[in-house]
Enzyme design. Structure first.
Site, mmCIF file in Angstrom:
data_model
loop_
_atom_site.group_PDB
_atom_site.id
_atom_site.type_symbol
_atom_site.label_atom_id
_atom_site.label_comp_id
_atom_site.label_asym_id
_atom_site.label_seq_id
_atom_site.Cartn_x
_atom_site.Cartn_y
_atom_site.Cartn_z
ATOM 1 N N LYS A 275 43.166 30.763 49.430
ATOM 2 C CA LYS A 275 42.755 32.122 49.076
ATOM 3 C C LYS A 275 42.349 32.890 50.326
ATOM 4 O O LYS A 275 41.900 32.286 51.301
ATOM 5 C CB LYS A 275 41.531 32.068 48.131
ATOM 6 C CG LYS A 275 41.819 31.605 46.724
ATOM 7 C CD LYS A 275 40.541 31.617 45.885
ATOM 8 C CE LYS A 275 40.794 31.138 44.463
ATOM 9 N NZ LYS A 275 41.671 32.029 43.682
ATOM 10 N N ARG A 349 44.702 25.270 35.228
ATOM 11 C CA ARG A 349 45.593 24.859 34.126
ATOM 12 C C ARG A 349 45.993 23.391 34.270
ATOM 13 O O ARG A 349 46.304 22.746 33.272
ATOM 14 C CB ARG A 349 46.806 25.801 34.079
ATOM 15 C CG ARG A 349 47.654 25.802 35.319
ATOM 16 C CD ARG A 349 48.528 27.036 35.413
ATOM 17 N NE ARG A 349 47.772 28.231 35.779
ATOM 18 C CZ ARG A 349 48.275 29.450 35.840
ATOM 19 N NH1 ARG A 349 49.548 29.667 35.559
ATOM 20 N NH2 ARG A 349 47.528 30.477 36.178
HETATM 21 N N1 BES Z 1 39.670 30.373 39.879
HETATM 22 C C1 BES Z 1 40.776 31.263 39.962
HETATM 23 C C2 BES Z 1 40.617 32.482 39.060
HETATM 24 C C3 BES Z 1 39.469 33.392 39.395
HETATM 25 C C4 BES Z 1 39.691 34.535 40.142
HETATM 26 C C5 BES Z 1 38.201 33.138 38.946
HETATM 27 C C6 BES Z 1 38.644 35.375 40.446
HETATM 28 C C7 BES Z 1 37.147 33.974 39.252
HETATM 29 C C8 BES Z 1 37.374 35.099 40.005
HETATM 30 C C9 BES Z 1 42.051 30.539 39.542
HETATM 31 O O1 BES Z 1 42.088 29.185 39.825
HETATM 32 C C10 BES Z 1 43.186 31.137 40.319
HETATM 33 O O2 BES Z 1 43.174 31.032 41.512
HETATM 34 N N2 BES Z 1 44.135 31.757 39.630
HETATM 35 C C11 BES Z 1 45.270 32.330 40.269
HETATM 36 C C12 BES Z 1 46.497 31.911 39.507
HETATM 37 C C13 BES Z 1 47.803 32.255 40.206
HETATM 38 C C14 BES Z 1 47.948 31.460 41.485
HETATM 39 C C15 BES Z 1 48.943 31.973 39.267
HETATM 40 C C16 BES Z 1 45.095 33.839 40.257
HETATM 41 O O3 BES Z 1 44.585 34.391 39.282
HETATM 42 O O4 BES Z 1 45.433 34.469 41.254
HETATM 43 MN MN MN Z 2 42.708 28.778 41.821
#
Ligand code: BES
Ligand code: MN
Ligand code: ZN
Length: 499
Positions: A275, A349
């Protein structure tokens, strides 16, 4: 906070502050203000005429040495439009009074109970609102706001409390304390909330409230062939934990047996698909789904609904390292379905996939998961509303009905066969991402693939888990959103069965 009922005349209450609420339009002569003695009401009339009392939502007016009252102060909280007053608003009004008074060093208050709902609904909302508002997240500040607490709340009733009032008080305390427990867990930074520490907190809670709690470590997780969970865990120095908490009242029917599966990523860096550094600290909250389920377990252990419940929380970090899983990897999940990893940041997931499979193996007949699954849900619904997904309309409806009773905002979003193409893989059964468009839906549907024919409901709480702004009735920080809804759902199943 000590909470007691009082039913002597309001004028005689000797609290540091007596609190009433007033509606927009006629603030000096509406709402619970009507229960005040005439001397203080005429003072309020002067304030209204001078334009200093409006009744607008959450407006606070503090009067010292109010005429006709023994109480040292009178606080009037604006309640907005009269037609809009309901339990959810009462919860917020009581919360507003608590935060206003405690920030001024007042430690005891009396709330004048009045409203259109039943007395017990009113009592429940006010106590929940007060306990939730008394919470502050600054537990690592040496001089913290959180040290300022309301330690006494008196509820001024018009007559002696009956059994229903006592039951409402007890229920509200249990539910709000459980929600605050969830908030405490979510609030902890990742160095103080590793998978092992989360499991330890779960075990302490279980012991205190008489639940069975089993914790599995790396060897056991591998022996169960939880390769999707393991793929995420393998990159971290912190060993994973699978937390399983059971609530099984002896007389409860065999079915439904509710599985509560909560995402327990104690820190989500994104892994190799790392990230951006901006806001990455917020990913300490990525175990909020797991914390929600542990809060629900704490509440039901005390409320005793007649329904079997098993909570399953897969807990791990998601880290980049020489041992981390990589984009392109193919893994065989516990269910036998193969998954191609296209993005290591879609890890929630994966851990949920194996946790759902395990919950089914443990005999759960209905699966409900809560997860901070996608950023996309915050684009769709903001920080206000939790997204609800599921193929089974009946169970989605049950969750939405419970949310409405509990005063938590939830909204159903679609699942639909046509979205399945988005997470097809050219090499395996499924790919772990479906791209940016409809990201909350494809994320949900991926999880649902592992529920199979078992009724399943998914709550995406990525937006609602945390509040970035301080509200008049709630501190900035963890919200515990979802706990009240699920406790209400389990209570509804217990009293109404599944028909
Ligand atoms: N933990 C994150 C989602 C999240 C984002 C929680 C902001 C709290 C605040 C999750 O694991 C994630 O990274 N999701 C990705 C999925 C994508 C790679 C398909 C996302 O939402 O960008
Ligand atoms: Mn994630
Ligand atoms: Zn995550």
């Amino acid at each position: 906070m000590k909470i007691e009922f009082r039913y002597e005349p309001i004028a005689q209450l000797n609290n540091s502050a007596l609190v009433t609420y007033a509606f927009e339009g006629s603030p000096a002569s509406s709402g619970s203000v009507e229960r005040l003695p005439t001397e203080s009401r005429s003072l309020l009339q002067e304030l209204e005429s001078a334009g200093e009392l409006s009744g607008k939502p959450f407006e606070c007016t503090l009067i010292h040495r109010p005429p006709g009252l023994v109480a040292a102060r009178l606080l009037i909280v604006g309640a907005g439009k009269k037609e809009k007053l309901n339990s959810a608003q009462q919860r917020r009004l009581a919360g507003t009074a608590v935060r206003y008074l405690k920030s001024r060093g007042v430690h005891d208050m009396a709330w004048v109970v009045a409203g259109p709902e039943s007395e017990s609904d009113c009592i429940q909302a006010v106590i929940e609102g007060a306990l939730l508002a008394d919470y502050d997240a600054d537990c690592y500040r040496t001089e913290r706001d959180g040290q300022r607490r309301i330690d006494r709340l008196d509820l001024a009733l018009s007559s002696a409390p009956g059994e229903e009032a006592e039951a409402a008080r007890e229920r509200a305390r249990i539910v709000a304390e459980a929600q605050n427990f969830t908030r405490d867990l979510v609030n902890e930074p990742a160095n103080r909330m590793t998978p092992a520490l989360l499991a330890q907190r779960a075990q302490e809670m279980a012991k205190r409230f008489g639940l069975e709690c089993q914790v599995l470590g790396p060897e056991e997780i591998r022996a169960l062939k939880m390769a999707a969970f393991w793929a995420v865990a393998q990159g971290s120095e912190e060993p994973p934990r699978l937390i399983v908490a059971r609530y099984a009242p002896p007389d409860a029917p065999e079915a439904p047996h509710i599985g509560l599966i909560g995402k327990g990523i104690t820190f989500d860096t994104g892994g190799i698909s790392i990230k951006p550094s901006e806001n990455m600290h917020e990913q300490k909250t990525d175990m909020a789904g797991g914390a929600t389920m542990l809060g629900v377990m704490q509440a039901i252990a005390q409320l005793n609904p007649q329904v079997r419940v098993t909570a399953v929380v897969p807990a791990t970090e998601n880290m980049p390292s020489g041992k981390a899983f990589k984009p392109g990897d193919v893994i065989t999940s516990m269910s036998g379905k193969t998954i191609e990893i296209l993005n290591t940041d879609a890890e929630g997931r994966l851990v949920l996939a194996d946790a759902l499979t395990y919950a089914k193996q443990l005999g759960c007949t209905v699966l409900i998961d809560a997860a901070t699954l996608t950023g996309a849900i915050t684009i769709a619904l903001g920080n206000i509303t939790t997204g609800v997904f599921g193929w089974n309309k009946e169970w989605v409806e049950r969750v939405l009905a419970a949310a409405s009773t509990a005063g938590e905002k939830m909204w159903a979003l679609p699942v639909d066969e046509d979205y399945r193409d988005l997470y097809k893989s050219s090499i395996a059964d499924l790919a772990n991402t479906g791209g940016r468009y409809g990201g909350a839906i494809t994320g949900a549907m991926f999880v649902g693939e592992f529920a199979g024919d078992t009724p399943w409901v998914h709550l995406d709480i990525a937006g609602t888990r945390w509040s970035n702004e301080e509200k008049p009735f709630l501190a900035k920080g963890p919200t515990g959103h979802g706990v009240r809804t699920l406790v209400q759902l389990l209570t509804n199943i217990s009293t109404r069965g599944t028909e």
